[in-house]
Design a protein around this motif. Structure first.
Motif: not given
Length: 53
Positions: A13-22, A30-32
């Motif tokens: 979830d943390q990685e997905a959030l980081r990608i989403a923020e960038q 991002a997860k999909e």
């Protein structure tokens, strides 16, 4: 067949959030993308979405 890091299709979830923020994708997207393309390629696809938008 062992998974190599480049073929890992799971992100936290943390990685997905980081990608989403960038990028312009949601954490869910991002997860999909990671599930569909693998972690590294999924992040590249998310960045392409940002560049196209």
């Amino acid at each position: 067949m062992a998974n190599t890091p480049s073929k890992d299709h799971r992100i936290s979830d943390q990685e997905a959030l980081r990608i989403a923020e960038q990028t312009d994708v949601s954490p869910r997207q991002a997860k999909e993308l990671a599930k569909e393309h693998g972690k590294a390629k999924g992040e590249q696809e998310a960045r392409k979405t940002k560049d196209e938008g």
